[in-house]
Design a protein around this motif. Structure first.
Motif, mmCIF file in Angstrom:
data_model
loop_
_atom_site.group_PDB
_atom_site.id
_atom_site.type_symbol
_atom_site.label_atom_id
_atom_site.label_comp_id
_atom_site.label_asym_id
_atom_site.label_seq_id
_atom_site.Cartn_x
_atom_site.Cartn_y
_atom_site.Cartn_z
ATOM 1 N N LEU A 221 41.558 46.441 51.539
ATOM 2 C CA LEU A 221 40.143 46.464 51.180
ATOM 3 C C LEU A 221 39.775 47.768 50.496
ATOM 4 O O LEU A 221 40.245 48.829 50.869
ATOM 5 N N SER A 222 38.951 47.628 49.465
ATOM 6 C CA SER A 222 38.509 48.836 48.789
ATOM 7 C C SER A 222 37.172 49.254 49.377
ATOM 8 O O SER A 222 36.409 48.417 49.879
ATOM 9 N N SER A 223 36.928 50.538 49.324
ATOM 10 C CA SER A 223 35.685 51.058 49.874
ATOM 11 C C SER A 223 35.424 52.455 49.338
ATOM 12 O O SER A 223 36.354 53.177 49.006
ATOM 13 N N GLU B 30 35.284 45.980 48.181
ATOM 14 C CA GLU B 30 34.032 46.503 48.768
ATOM 15 C C GLU B 30 33.340 45.465 49.660
ATOM 16 O O GLU B 30 32.216 45.037 49.370
ATOM 17 N N PRO B 31 34.001 45.081 50.754
ATOM 18 C CA PRO B 31 33.415 44.022 51.594
ATOM 19 C C PRO B 31 32.087 44.385 52.243
ATOM 20 O O PRO B 31 31.358 43.491 52.657
ATOM 21 N N TYR C 247 40.988 36.329 48.159
ATOM 22 C CA TYR C 247 40.407 37.411 47.355
ATOM 23 C C TYR C 247 38.902 37.309 47.371
ATOM 24 O O TYR C 247 38.338 36.253 47.096
ATOM 25 N N MET C 248 38.253 38.400 47.717
ATOM 26 C CA MET C 248 36.806 38.447 47.591
ATOM 27 C C MET C 248 36.439 39.490 46.554
ATOM 28 O O MET C 248 36.719 40.670 46.732
ATOM 29 N N PRO C 249 35.842 39.041 45.427
ATOM 30 C CA PRO C 249 35.494 40.011 44.384
ATOM 31 C C PRO C 249 34.360 40.922 44.832
ATOM 32 O O PRO C 249 33.656 40.630 45.806
ATOM 33 N N GLU C 250 34.196 42.015 44.081
ATOM 34 C CA GLU C 250 33.100 42.940 44.336
ATOM 35 C C GLU C 250 31.803 42.190 44.026
ATOM 36 O O GLU C 250 31.694 41.574 42.963
ATOM 37 N N LEU C 251 30.829 42.227 44.899
ATOM 38 C CA LEU C 251 29.576 41.499 44.736
ATOM 39 C C LEU C 251 29.814 40.099 44.160
ATOM 40 O O LEU C 251 29.513 39.835 42.995
#
Ligand SMILES: Nc1ncnc2c1ncn2[C@@H]1O[C@H](COP(=O)(O)OP(=O)(O)OP(=O)(O)O)[C@@H](O)[C@H]1O
Ligand SMILES: [Mg+2]
Length: 317
Positions: A190-192, A161-162, A81-85
């Motif tokens: 992925l969100s964008s 939001e990568p 998991y990569m959080p937003e910013l």
């Protein structure tokens, strides 16, 4: 095979605001699934529920076939998991952070010693791994966040939001990394809010607005379901009225817009009518210099969907 992510009527409220409204989402294994929506659509809220950081107010969700929850370390260890910013500790060096997170995942020292440099290399931070994170640019922090999400060799990667904070070159590099992951059988969600990004990288897309899923499917399906017909754009030399008259006779042609040597021929179908069109032009003595088939881009679809929504909202007032 069970979907990598499956939600049924997933709902989250903040007071009277319904941030995620009865969301039904299905992400197939092995796909790159884009979660596309404007600011405030409910993307981060959904993702936080999926990774167990927020408790849903309604509905349910399964990740890799297991119900989501707060107390599922085994499940979490299979998800990156990569959080937003991502907010990373500034006093650590890049490689120290990855090593620390690796320890938290229970990865052995030997494995960490191999894994950390490999990931630093993968995300393009080689040479900067011994610098303090506090000295990293936003884009570098984003890359380190991505490396962190891949530490535990996850089957599913969820990225919020990568591309945020990345320059165009960085964006291309991150896209390449995600495509590489897909090649290794890793599912990516992925969100964008960047339509062209989703269109370029994703195999599937779910469009969300104001907490409501507006469309979901393969990029092609979404385009086919929601768009009208195709158009043919053609540049013609030796142009004459006979060319237009011949084209008008084709049953597939709806209307023709002329701009100098260029014709935009709107079709009645979503079939590729380029050969019919070029034959009709040649039969009238015209010469085709270039011919392209045009469909509505995801960007057009998205704007139209939002417009429709606006119309409905006005209608209710
Ligand atoms: N902690 C919170 N408390 C109250 N409202 C919140 C909270 N977090 C988000 N919201 C609201 O919920 C809605 C959805 O927010 P969310 O962050 O999920 O959107 P998003 O699609 O991720 O947007 P962005 O593209 O800006 O990241 C927004 O209206 C937002 O203002
Ligand atoms: Mg967000």
């Amino acid at each position: 095979m069970a979907p990598a992510i499956e939600t049924v009527n997933l709902t989250k409220k903040y007071g009277s605001l319904i941030a995620v409204n009865n969301l039904n989402l299905s992400v197939e294994v092995g796909t790159i699934h884009g979660f596309l929506g404007p600011n405030g659509a409910g993307k981060t809220t959904t993702i936080k529920m999926l990774v167990g950081l927020l408790k849903p107010d309604g509905g349910s969700a399964k990740i890799l076939g297991n119900r989501i929850g707060w107390d599922k370390p085994n499940l979490r260890s299979k998800v990156g998991y990569m959080p937003e910013l991502p907010k990373l500790p500034k006093h650590l060096k890049g490689n120290e952070l990855l090593d620390l997170y690796g320890r938290m995942y229970g990865i052995t020292k030997d494995k960490r010693l191999k894994q950390v440099p490999t990931l630093i290399d993968l995300v393009g931070l080689k040479g900067r791994e011994n610098d303090l994170i506090g000295k990293y640019s936003k884009g570098m922090q984003q890359r380190l966040g991505l490396a962190q999400a891949l530490l535990n060799e996850p089957k599913l990667v969820i990225l919020d939001e990568p591309s945020l904070g990345l320059d165009p070159i960085g964006m291309v590099e991150v896209r390449d990394i995600i495509k590489k992951l897909a090649g290794e059988g890793i599912t990516t969600f992925l969100s964008s809010h960047l339509l062209h990004e989703v269109e370029q990288i994703c195999t599937h897309v779910t469009i969300i607005n104001k907490g409501v899923a507006m469309a979901s499917g393969t990029i092609k399906q979404i385009a086919a379901k929601l768009t009208g017909s195709f158009a043919v754009e053609v540049e013609v030399d030796k142009f004459s009225e006979a060319v237009i008259s011949n084209l008008r006779k084709l049953p597939v042609v709806k209307d023709i817009i002329r701009e100098g040597k260029k014709l935009l021929i709107n079709l009645k179908t979503r079939d590729d009518a380029r050969s019919e069109v070029s034959q009709a032009i040649a039969a009238a003595g015209g010469i085709v210099i270039s011919i392209d088939l045009r469909g509505e881009s995801l960007e057009d679809i998205f704007l139209r969907l939002l417009d429709k929504d606006k119309v409905t909202a006005h209608g209710r007032v």
